[in-house]
Write an enzyme that holds these catalytic residues in place. Structure first.
Site, PDB file in Angstrom:
ATOM      1  N   GLY A 160       0.122  56.103   8.430  1.00  0.00           N
ATOM      2  CA  GLY A 160      -0.863  55.249   9.089  1.00  0.00           C
ATOM      3  C   GLY A 160      -1.345  54.132   8.192  1.00  0.00           C
ATOM      4  O   GLY A 160      -1.493  52.985   8.631  1.00  0.00           O
ATOM      5  N   GLU A 183      -6.431  54.393   0.790  1.00  0.00           N
ATOM      6  CA  GLU A 183      -6.210  55.644   0.061  1.00  0.00           C
ATOM      7  C   GLU A 183      -5.300  56.486   0.934  1.00  0.00           C
ATOM      8  O   GLU A 183      -5.661  56.843   2.056  1.00  0.00           O
ATOM      9  CB  GLU A 183      -7.535  56.362  -0.199  1.00  0.00           C
ATOM     10  CG  GLU A 183      -7.375  57.664  -0.955  1.00  0.00           C
ATOM     11  CD  GLU A 183      -8.605  58.534  -0.914  1.00  0.00           C
ATOM     12  OE1 GLU A 183      -8.453  59.759  -0.747  1.00  0.00           O
ATOM     13  OE2 GLU A 183      -9.722  58.000  -1.040  1.00  0.00           O
ATOM     14  N   CYS A 201      -8.293  65.218  -0.514  1.00  0.00           N
ATOM     15  CA  CYS A 201      -7.293  64.275  -1.030  1.00  0.00           C
ATOM     16  C   CYS A 201      -6.960  64.552  -2.489  1.00  0.00           C
ATOM     17  O   CYS A 201      -5.936  64.086  -2.994  1.00  0.00           O
ATOM     18  CB  CYS A 201      -7.784  62.838  -0.866  1.00  0.00           C
ATOM     19  SG  CYS A 201      -9.402  62.526  -1.598  1.00  0.00           S
TER      20      CYS A 201
END
Length: 465
Positions: free
Chosen positions: A215, A235, A272
């Protein structure tokens, strides 16, 4: 009219009511309003600008008992975690407000006849994340950074928590209006097509994103393919490698093993900064400890059906190329030799969820080679003992070229919000290795340097004087 619905991760049930997708026409109207607000917002005295962020923080704190149940229904992250996340969100709003209030905030440097200033870039698009419905979402770090820089913000809400996003946006809008913000300082849009229209709109001058590589890359390509390319701070994916020396295993192997499992399963592996690759010496002897810790992990409720499907596919892919060390309803742990790992670069791709891979090395040479070959990541970690100083120094020196943060004898999950934090890294961790999305330096993403030469003080923009 197309409606978007959240899904209860615990049951799979659709959550009512739905949220209406934003039309392209409405996106254009909102971006024009943001463009109209850009100069009045930039011209606000810095104390007044800072007060806007603090007003939003106060309003969110006051609504925590309403917001947390909404978010828990859509994410299953639990009230304790989510209450803390609201606190982190309001804390970073106040920290960035304090930074913006500081003397000389926009006056970068000066010499006789010259002033180098940092001015707001203009309206910013923010793409919210799935895994932090507050801290990396509607009022998250990207939004706070852009406001601190003096930029209007339009948030593209994440479809994983639409009702939480709507209510958060309503609280923000009311707080900004009461605090005297220019109309157009903030807006929110919903839907895939609205997100594409937003990144392509000529009134948008920069964008921030937290999400998947796929994405983020699509939006990044759209941002730089515009007739007027804009900065896109994404990110994306990160495997956050961990390097553990033989001496560290000998000194505290069980402690490290339990800490490792706790780190890669924290938040169901949906951080993350989850350690996805861990380098251990061959013959480490920690298999039983690791298996015991993995078996104790409860079954996860992953955030969205898409994340669940992606995780299952990732686990199947990894299992076909490695051996299984341990697995349970809540986690999967695999292992492979350093030689095999070097021959299979696809194993270094992120698998978002509670899984991780142990890479077993047979020599320091293999460990050094692995450090030189790891992909760009947000973090890297070294576990070592005092007698490992030379080895640890060499590893840290190499890893500093691959990551934005090096952790020593700790675990990378969790990110402090402070002046020293660097939450970034080389591709595919982010699209801009020069910047951070957490901490006070995150503001610099949305500031443009301009030098004023020969201007008397009274002619300079008021916020630069």
């Amino acid at each position: 009219m197309t409606l978007l619905y959240g899904v209860d991760p615990r049951t799979g049930d659709r959550l009512e009511p739905g949220v209406e997708e934003t039309s392209a026409e409405t996106v254009a109207e909102l971006t024009q309003a943001a463009a109209n607000a850009a100069r009045p917002l930039a011209a606000l005295p810095l104390p007044e600008r800072a007060a806007l962020l603090e007003a939003v923080a106060d309003a969110l704190d006051a609504a925590v008992e309403e917001l947390v149940p909404l978010a828990d229904a859509e994410t299953a992250l639990g009230s304790t975690r989510l209450t803390g996340e609201v606190g982190r969100t309001t804390g970073q709003l106040r920290l960035l407000a304090e930074e913006a209030r500081g003397e000389g905030f926009q006056r970068d440097t000066a010499e006789p006849g010259f002033v180098r200033a940092l001015l707001p870039i203009g309206p910013v698009a923010v793409y919210a994340a799935s895994n932090f419905p507050f801290a990396f979402s509607v009022a998250g770090g990207d939004t706070a950074s852009a406001w601190a820089a003096g930029c209007p913000v339009i948030v593209k809400a994440h479809p994983g928590h639409p009702r939480t996003s709507v209510r958060t946006a309503e609280i923000i809008t009311e707080a900004l209006a009461k605090a005297g913000a220019p109309a157009g300082t903030f807006a929110i849009v919903h839907g895939f097509e609205a997100g594409l229209a937003l990144i392509k709109d000529p009134n948008i001058k920069a964008a921030g994103f937290t999400g998947s590589v796929r994405g983020g890359r699509a939006l990044f390509d759209a941002a730089v393919s515009r007739p007027d390319p804009i900065p896109f701070y994404g990110e994306l994916g990160s495997v956050n490698p961990v390097f553990i020396t033989e001496a560290a295993v000998a000194a505290r192997g069980e402690e490290i093993a339990r800490g490792y499992v706790g780190s890669f399963t924290l938040g169901s592996g949906q951080f993350c900064t989850k350690p996805g690759l861990v380098f251990l010496p061959a013959g480490h002897g920690l298999e039983s400890v690791l298996a015991e810790a993995v078996e104790a992990v409860p079954a996860p409720a992953l955030l969205t059906p898409q994340i669940t499907d992606g995780f299952r596919s990732g686990v199947e892919r990894i299992a076909g190329e490695t051996r299984t060390i341990a697995e349970s309803a809540g986690a999967h742990l695999f292992a492979v030799s350093a030689e095999e790992f070097a021959a299979r670069p696809e194993l270094a791709e992120e698998c978002f969820g509670p899984s991780s891979i142990i890479i077993e090395y047979s020599s320091e040479e293999e460990l050094h080679a692995a450090a030189a070959a790891v992909p760009g990541s947000l973090t890297a970690t070294v576990h070592a003992e005092p007698g490992d100083a030379e080895l640890a120094r060499d590893l840290v020196t190499e890893l500093a070229h691959h990551v934005g943060r090096v952790v020593y004898n700790g675990w990378p999950t969790g990110v402090a919000v402070n002046h020293a934090m660097q939450h970034g890294g080389p591709w595919p961790a982010t699209t801009s290795v020069l910047h951070t999305s957490v901490g006070t330096a995150a503001i610099r993403r949305f500031q443009v340097p301009v030098t004023f030469q020969g201007l008397p003080e009274e002619v300079l923009p008021p916020t630069v004087r």
